[in-house]
Motif scaffolding. Structure first.
Motif, mmCIF file in Angstrom:
data_model
loop_
_atom_site.group_PDB
_atom_site.id
_atom_site.type_symbol
_atom_site.label_atom_id
_atom_site.label_comp_id
_atom_site.label_asym_id
_atom_site.label_seq_id
_atom_site.Cartn_x
_atom_site.Cartn_y
_atom_site.Cartn_z
ATOM 1 N N GLY A 1 0.796 -1.113 0.026
ATOM 2 C CA GLY A 1 0.117 -0.081 0.015
ATOM 3 C C GLY A 1 0.864 1.389 -0.186
ATOM 4 N N VAL A 2 1.961 1.277 0.715
ATOM 5 C CA VAL A 2 2.793 2.528 0.829
ATOM 6 C C VAL A 2 3.348 3.031 -0.396
ATOM 7 N N LEU A 3 3.962 1.665 -0.977
ATOM 8 C CA LEU A 3 4.630 1.904 -2.494
ATOM 9 C C LEU A 3 3.679 2.486 -3.336
ATOM 10 N N ALA A 4 2.441 1.785 -3.339
ATOM 11 C CA ALA A 4 1.343 2.361 -4.468
ATOM 12 C C ALA A 4 0.829 3.653 -4.218
ATOM 13 N N VAL A 5 0.772 4.043 -2.979
ATOM 14 C CA VAL A 5 0.303 5.541 -2.891
ATOM 15 C C VAL A 5 1.275 6.643 -3.039
ATOM 16 N N GLN A 6 2.321 6.141 -2.597
ATOM 17 C CA GLN A 6 3.702 7.025 -2.935
ATOM 18 C C GLN A 6 3.779 7.241 -4.413
ATOM 19 N N THR A 7 3.733 6.075 -5.128
ATOM 20 C CA THR A 7 3.891 6.117 -6.667
ATOM 21 C C THR A 7 2.870 7.045 -7.285
ATOM 22 N N ILE A 8 1.692 6.784 -6.859
ATOM 23 C CA ILE A 8 0.713 7.586 -7.384
ATOM 24 C C ILE A 8 0.531 9.096 -7.125
ATOM 25 N N ARG A 9 1.001 9.250 -5.886
ATOM 26 C CA ARG A 9 1.212 10.603 -5.618
ATOM 27 C C ARG A 9 2.173 11.349 -6.412
ATOM 28 N N ASN A 10 3.257 10.764 -6.689
ATOM 29 C CA ASN A 10 4.027 11.512 -7.535
ATOM 30 C C ASN A 10 3.545 11.800 -8.936
#
Length: 248
Positions: A66-75
């Motif tokens: 989840g953290v990886l996904a949210v950080q990637t989409i946030r970029n």
């Protein structure tokens, strides 16, 4: 002689400007056909396939990834927000120039001149910037929805397949809006140079066409390699539990 020269200059806009636009329209029509029929032949199609595989891999274990996904989409959200802000700022600048009566005729090399012509050029540029703004706003919208849907478990086990496909489709739509918004920015370059005459606009359209072709086509070797790898990946993904459908 002077009247003939003026006639030729005034008709350069009628010939070169539509020719430049027509080349870009035909190119993007061919690109869209390639994306729909043979996506491995374009970088847009290859990225779409990889995004779908990424979403499926992330949603296999949403709590862990989840953290990886949210950080990637946030970029992606931050990049789209920046470009949307840039587009609306440039819209304000263009609107100010239109209100001031357009660009001075001394900057135009051949072609039609006059306040009305200058205003039309700036209004077309303004419309292109507005398209870029709206596309990046829609990109932020879809990415924002994906950022929490990608880590949200389905309502029931029967909805798991639908949930994965729904998130993948939203992520794909956001990426498409991102691509269209960027191309609207690219198109602003020849539209801006149109204020200096139809010849700079036509030359810029030709150069933009070459530039986009180099960005969109991966080449025959890379396309063939990706065809082989994507077929293997599809077979592998097809064995994942959430990819099986109940056809009864």
């Amino acid at each position: 002689m002077g009247e003939k020269s003026a006639w030729v200059e005034s008709h350069l806009d009628i010939v070169l400007v539509p020719a430049g636009f027509l080349m870009l329209v035909i190119y993007h029509g061919c690109l869209l056909h390639k994306i729909l029929t043979h996506p491995q032949a374009t970088f847009v199609g290859i990225n779409t396939i990889h995004r779908q595989a990424w979403v499926q891999a992330i949603m296999k274990d949403g709590m862990k990834n989840g953290v990886l996904a949210v950080q990637t989409i946030r970029n992606g959200i931050m990049a789209s927000t920046l470009l949307a802000s840039t587009a609306i700022t440039l819209c304000s600048v263009v609107g100010l120039l239109v209100g001031m009566g357009g660009s001075p005729n001394e900057l135009t090399f051949y072609g039609m001149t006059g306040p009305l012509t200058s205003s039309v050029k700036f209004l077309v540029l303004l419309g292109c910037l507005l398209v870029a703004f709206l596309c990046h706003v829609q990109c932020v919208r879809y990415y924002s929805d994906v950022s929490f849907l990608i880590i949200t478990p389905p309502a029931s086990p029967e909805m798991e397949d639908f949930h994965v496909e729904y998130v993948s489709s939203m992520f794909k739509k956001g990426a498409y809006f991102w691509s269209v918004g960027l191309r609207a920015f690219y198109l602003c370059v020849p539209l801006f140079l149109w204020n200096f005459g139809p010849i700079p606009m036509f030359v810029a359209s030709c150069l933009l066409l070459v530039f986009l072709h180099s960005l969109d086509r991966p080449g025959e070797d890379l396309s063939a390699v990706h065809d082989i790898k994507s077929s293997k990946r599809t077979k592998k993904i097809g064995h994942l539990p959430f990819m099986h459908r109940d056809v009864s």
